[in-house]
Design an enzyme around this catalytic site. Structure first.
Site, PDB file in Angstrom:
ATOM      1  CB  SER A 188      -0.945   0.018   1.200  1.00  0.00           C
ATOM      2  OG  SER A 188      -0.209  -0.043   2.411  1.00  0.00           O
TER       3      SER A 188
ATOM      4  CB  ALA B  17       7.962 -12.572  -1.805  1.00  0.00           C
TER       5      ALA B  17
ATOM      6  CG  ASP C 160       7.964  -7.460   2.498  1.00  0.00           C
ATOM      7  OD1 ASP C 160       7.935  -8.711   2.533  1.00  0.00           O
ATOM      8  OD2 ASP C 160       6.999  -6.780   2.109  1.00  0.00           O
TER       9      ASP C 160
END
Length: 484
Positions: A12, A79, A235
């Site tokens: 986001s 990913a 991440d």
């Protein structure tokens, strides 16, 4: 004093965060923030990858104006999603988003050609319909054949900045195409989906220098002198590095849109039990494995808030949930019906109705349903991890945006009956920066880095409070969701 910049992009939003090590503590400063979202074109969902790259450039321009003339730089994103690049170095197609429904039957179709048990034995990766293996299996075969390189999203952004093709290991492992024994792309799986090894770049370890930013880019936009370092570009891999756990008796929970829950291991665990429970062995930085399970996370409450007819903040939703009697409404958070429903509120209500429960109607009731169900899912997952690993988990470290939800943290402590250690929120950017700092010699290793995190950031511990009817509630939850 060396300066480092983490480019951290989620589903986001994205941001550039600078970090320095000053007097034994890490200091962070947000340089620039921008929006990100899935866009729909005709029947499919895509990411606007060109805009993301433009935002990175804008952020680096801001960094230069703010006085950062020289720095290191690393990139992490989500990913599995990929970019096709042709022989001229140009992007070939729009970048599909993992929530696109084109892979709805991909696992079933692949299973007709090779047993999914064999895929798990090869890769150790849990089955999610949007894994890159399944995305590529449904991609246009002629277009795939014309691709010079298949790059995951952060690898593509590295390429745009430096001109170098890399395949960063922590992210590459999420494709379900790496062989956990050979430590390379699996030739059988590549052949199965009609791609070749040379279409993927050389595997890169976190901490390795990629290259400096292309001089033409730097000169054209007046950017800082950036030495680009390959960080843990998935991440979650970066977030786990940012967990301030200093012994092997902790589990982590990366709490955001997804809840990623597991333990850090020196070796993968691939057996019939981990296959049956759908656990994954994603590669981590510094020769570790992230043994974890993907759990539908705060996506549930994000969608409920979006579907509510009145504007209400997450804070106010949580306050309303605090006033609701706990454990009245329970859902299986990982049920496929919640992956991308047209209306999350109706989906939760229909689920409760189908399973013979009371039906939540208010925002507070819906939020309480989600928080209680997530906490019970976390307990179930922890119990499985204890059995599989032989560990006895003594604490749960929660990092990421979910740290701000104090109610969920306390419910989780109460349900799991172990302390919940919450913080830091910025664990993903921190993990990105830590790899840069270790690569440059600012920090010796990840153990030292985690000790520095404890000194640098506010971390809150939630002690468990006993619940009288917890065993009954948990038994009812297990009956609802099953043992897998």
């Amino acid at each position: 004093m060396k300066k480092h910049i983490a480019i951290d992009i989620g589903a986001s939003s994205g941001r550039l965060i600078s970090g320095i090590l000053n007097d034994g503590k890490i200091e962070l400063e947000e340089i620039y923030r921008f929006d990100n979202k899935i866009t729909k074109k005709e029947a499919n969902d895509f990411w606007d990858i060109d805009t993301l790259f433009d935002e990175i450039i804008t952020g680096l321009k801001v960094a230069k104006k703010n006085g950062i003339d020289e720095c290191t730089l690393g990139i992490d994103t989500w990913a599995v999603d990929y970019v096709l690049v042709d022989y001229e170095g140009n992007r070939m197609q729009e970048v599909y988003a993992y929530r696109d429904d084109r892979t709805e039957k991909a696992i079933l179709n692949i299973a007709k050609k090779i047993s999914i048990e064999e895929i798990y034995e090869k890769t150790g990766i849990q089955f999610l319909q949007f894994n890159t293996l399944f995305q590529l299996s449904v991609h246009d075969k002629d277009e795939l054949k014309k691709a010079h390189k298949i790059l995951l999203v952060p690898d593509y952004l590295y390429y745009r900045l430096t001109g170098e093709f890399i395949s960063e290991k922590t992210n590459a492992s999420t494709t379900q195409l790496l062989n956990i024994s050979t430590k390379e792309y699996d030739q059988d799986l590549l052949k199965l989906i009609g791609v070749k090894r040379e279409q993927f770049a050389t595997l890169f370890d976190p901490g390795k220098v990629v290259k400096k930013v292309i001089p033409n880019l730097r000169d054209q936009y007046d950017l800082p002198q950036c030495e680009v370092i390959c960080v843990a570009s998935h991440d979650t891999a970066s977030a786990v590095l940012g967990v301030p756990g200093t012994n092997n008796k902790f589990a982590y929970l990366c709490s955001g849109t997804w809840s990623l829950m597991g333990v850090e291991m020196a070796h993968p665990i691939v057996n019939a039990q981990t296959y049956a429970k759908n656990y994954t062995n994603e590669w981590g930085a510094y020769n570790t494995y992230r043994f974890l399970k993907n759990i539908m996370g705060l996506w549930l409450i994000q969608e409920v808030r979006r579907n509510l007819k009145t504007e209400i903040s997450f804070t106010d939703l949580t306050k309303e949930a605090e006033r609701i009697t706990p454990f009245q409404f329970l859902i299986n958070c990982n049920d496929a019906c919640f992956l991308r429903p047209e209306n999350m509120i109706k989906e939760i209500q229909n689920y409760c109705r189908r399973t013979g429960q009371l039906v939540p109607s208010t925002g507070g009731e819906l939020a309480r349903c989600i928080f209680d169900s997530l906490a019970l899912t976390y307990r179930k997952t922890l119990e499985e991890i204890n059995v599989i690993t032989g560990y006895s988990i003594e604490s749960l470290h929660v990092v990421g945006g979910g740290v701000k939800n104090e109610l969920l943290c306390q419910i989780t402590a109460n349900v799991t009956q172990i302390p919940v250690v919450a913080g830091p929120i910025e664990s993903t950017a921190l993990g990105n920066l830590l790899v840069q700092m270790i690569s440059c010699g600012d920090l010796e290793n990840i153990l030292e880095a985690r000790k520095v995190i404890i000194k640098s950031f506010a971390i809150k511990t939630y002690q468990p409070i006993k619940i009288k009817n917890l065993d009954e509630v948990y038994k009812r939850f297990i009956q609802l969701v099953g043992t897998n």
